[in-house]
Design a protein around this motif. Structure first.
Motif, short mmCIF file in Angstrom:
data_model
loop_
_atom_site.label_atom_id
_atom_site.label_comp_id
_atom_site.label_asym_id
_atom_site.label_seq_id
_atom_site.Cartn_x
_atom_site.Cartn_y
_atom_site.Cartn_z
N MET A 16 -55.03 85.77 30.81
CA MET A 16 -56.19 85.04 31.31
C MET A 16 -57.19 85.94 32.03
N SER A 17 -56.70 86.84 32.86
CA SER A 17 -57.61 87.69 33.63
C SER A 17 -58.47 88.55 32.71
N CYS A 55 -48.86 82.82 29.26
CA CYS A 55 -49.31 81.50 28.82
C CYS A 55 -49.15 81.31 27.31
N HIS A 56 -48.67 82.31 26.62
CA HIS A 56 -48.59 82.30 25.16
C HIS A 56 -47.85 81.07 24.63
N THR A 57 -48.47 80.41 23.65
CA THR A 57 -47.85 79.27 22.98
C THR A 57 -47.82 79.53 21.48
N PHE A 71 -52.25 72.91 33.11
CA PHE A 71 -53.53 73.25 33.71
C PHE A 71 -53.96 72.15 34.68
N HIS A 72 -54.24 72.55 35.92
CA HIS A 72 -54.68 71.59 36.94
C HIS A 72 -55.58 72.32 37.94
N THR A 73 -56.66 71.67 38.34
CA THR A 73 -57.61 72.32 39.23
C THR A 73 -58.52 71.30 39.90
N TYR A 117 -48.61 85.29 43.52
CA TYR A 117 -48.37 84.15 42.64
C TYR A 117 -49.68 83.38 42.52
N LEU A 118 -50.20 83.27 41.30
CA LEU A 118 -51.49 82.61 41.08
C LEU A 118 -51.36 81.53 40.02
N ASP A 119 -51.86 80.34 40.31
CA ASP A 119 -51.99 79.33 39.28
C ASP A 119 -53.09 79.75 38.32
N MET A 120 -53.09 79.13 37.13
CA MET A 120 -54.06 79.53 36.11
C MET A 120 -55.50 79.35 36.56
N ASP A 121 -55.79 78.26 37.26
CA ASP A 121 -57.17 78.02 37.64
C ASP A 121 -57.66 79.06 38.64
N VAL A 122 -56.77 79.50 39.54
CA VAL A 122 -57.14 80.53 40.51
C VAL A 122 -57.33 81.87 39.79
N THR A 123 -56.46 82.15 38.83
CA THR A 123 -56.59 83.37 38.03
C THR A 123 -57.95 83.41 37.34
N ILE A 124 -58.35 82.29 36.75
CA ILE A 124 -59.62 82.23 36.04
C ILE A 124 -60.79 82.36 37.00
N ARG A 125 -60.72 81.66 38.13
CA ARG A 125 -61.80 81.77 39.12
C ARG A 125 -61.95 83.21 39.60
N GLU A 126 -60.84 83.87 39.88
CA GLU A 126 -60.93 85.25 40.36
C GLU A 126 -61.46 86.18 39.27
#
Length: 381
Positions: free
Chosen positions: A10-11, A39-41, A59-61, A346-355
């Motif tokens: 994601m980053s 996150c690979h699916t 995913f939650h934000t 430890y970062l949730d996905m939404d925080v990773t994306i925001r950063e």
């Protein structure tokens, strides 16, 4: 400018996309044979179920900008994470809510009654909880702590809850209503075709090239104007000060006909059950229908050098070593450390994306103002 991103999770995907759109030449490498990181699916070949290969990601934000951003690249389907736990021979809802409390104690309390009842169970002599166990005993008392937190935590972290900081438990609320939605954020969902498809869409830009199955070596940096490094912080320095501690996960995959457990996530709170939870992946895509089912039993243990690092431990010893690596990183030239591994958080996905969005903005601002890009946009300490 020519920019190298190490890591196609994601980053790298988000920051790389932003900088490619701003006109820079972005090259992304990853040691794995797929994009998306943890996150690979991918579709299971036998059942057709969309499997979260490295464990489930929901995913939650509350960040509307991040929600709008991911919806540029994928259709997000409604999804609410409703976790169950098997403990002491019964199944309960998590997080601990009014139903959990009433079921556990065999009562029919209203919210105010349950709140008062738990206060009676709590150890009110603990005024400043310092450890995970202190926090649990102060707010839910010994019975709920033993049933839902103690054994699970020992398995997840491999140590006594008395050795863990109270802050870990502060993320797990107690609700005095019947809301069993694990998260409380405004925006929740799952990408319709999985996270790998989402990341692939982010990377689909003429200014981006991706090279998989490729390890980063220090000499690569010479061909680029700047490096964004999303690999392990200690790994960038070849672990010369020692290794930062992580927990890793082992998955025992099995398939079933029909519906195995009736929910996506079933925790196991008892210490004598070796796994922490079983995840049933078709329930993460409730808009799909599959006869077969793919499940993972999940085991937590200390990460060895060749393991995939999942959860940074961040205990006293690790924080001291982290400070030394941060000092090294701040002396390095032409590299910015990003993401969960690059910042040992430890970062949730939404925080990773925001950063990642913020890192891209910071880089563009630094170029405009003629400043050097710092080693960290967000301090790991």
């Amino acid at each position: 400018m020519k920019l190298l991103f190490v890591g196609a999770g994601m980053s790298g995907a988000v920051a790389g996309r932003q900088l490619a759109e701003a006109g820079h030449e972005v090259h992304i490498i990853d040691r794995r044979d797929h994009v998306g990181g943890n996150c690979h699916t991918e579709r299971d070949g036998d059942t057709g179920v969309m499997v979260h290969v490295y464990g489930p990601h929901i995913f939650h934000t509350d960040d509307e900008g991040v929600w709008d951003y991911v919806n540029r690249f994928a259709t997000f389907m409604p999804y609410k994470n409703r976790v169950k736990t098997t403990s002491q021979g019964a199944v309960y809802s998590l997080p601990v809510n009014l139903h959990t409390i009433n079921q556990f104690y065999g009562k029919t309390m209203r919210p105010a009654e349950a709140r008062a009842f738990l206060e009676e169970q709590a150890d009110t002599s603990i005024t400043d909880p310092q450890t995970f166990e202190d926090q649990a005993l102060r707010f839910v008392g010994p019975d709920l702590y033993a049933a839902f937190f103690k054994g699970y935590t020992e398995k997840q972290w491999g140590c006594s809850p008395t050795d863990l900081p109270a802050s870990i438990l502060k993320r797990l609320p107690v609700r005095f209503n019947y809301d069993d939605n694990y998260f409380f954020h405004r925006f929740q969902g799952m990408p319709e075709h999985g996270y790998t498809a989402l990341v692939e869409q982010m990377l689909d830009h003429p200014g981006i090239t991706v090279q998989l199955g490729t390890d980063y070596t220090p000499g690569m940096a010479d061909a680029y104007d700047h490096v964004f490094y999303a690999g392990p912080l200690d790994g960038y320095f070849d672990y010369k000060l020692g290794r930062l501690g992580y927990r890793t996960l082992d998955f025992e995959k099995f398939t079933e006909d029909g519906d195995y457990q009736g929910c996506a996530v079933m925790n196991y709170g008892d210490r004598d059950v070796p796994y922490t939870r079983i995840t049933e992946h078709k329930h993460f895509s409730p808009w799909e229908s599959h006869e077969g089912s793919v499940c993972y039993r999940e085991f937590s243990r200390a990460a060895e050098p060749d393991d995939i690092p999942y959860y940074p431990i961040r205990m006293v010893d690790e924080k001291a070593l982290l400070a030394d690596y941060v000092a090294l990183a701040e002396q390095a030239q032409g590299v910015t450390f990003v993401g969960r591994l690059g910042t040992y958080r430890y970062l949730d996905m939404d925080v990773t994306i925001r950063e990642a969005l913020d890192v891209a903005d910071a880089f563009l601002a630094a170029q405009t103002e003629g400043r050097a890009m710092p080693a960290f946009a967000v301090s790991p300490l």
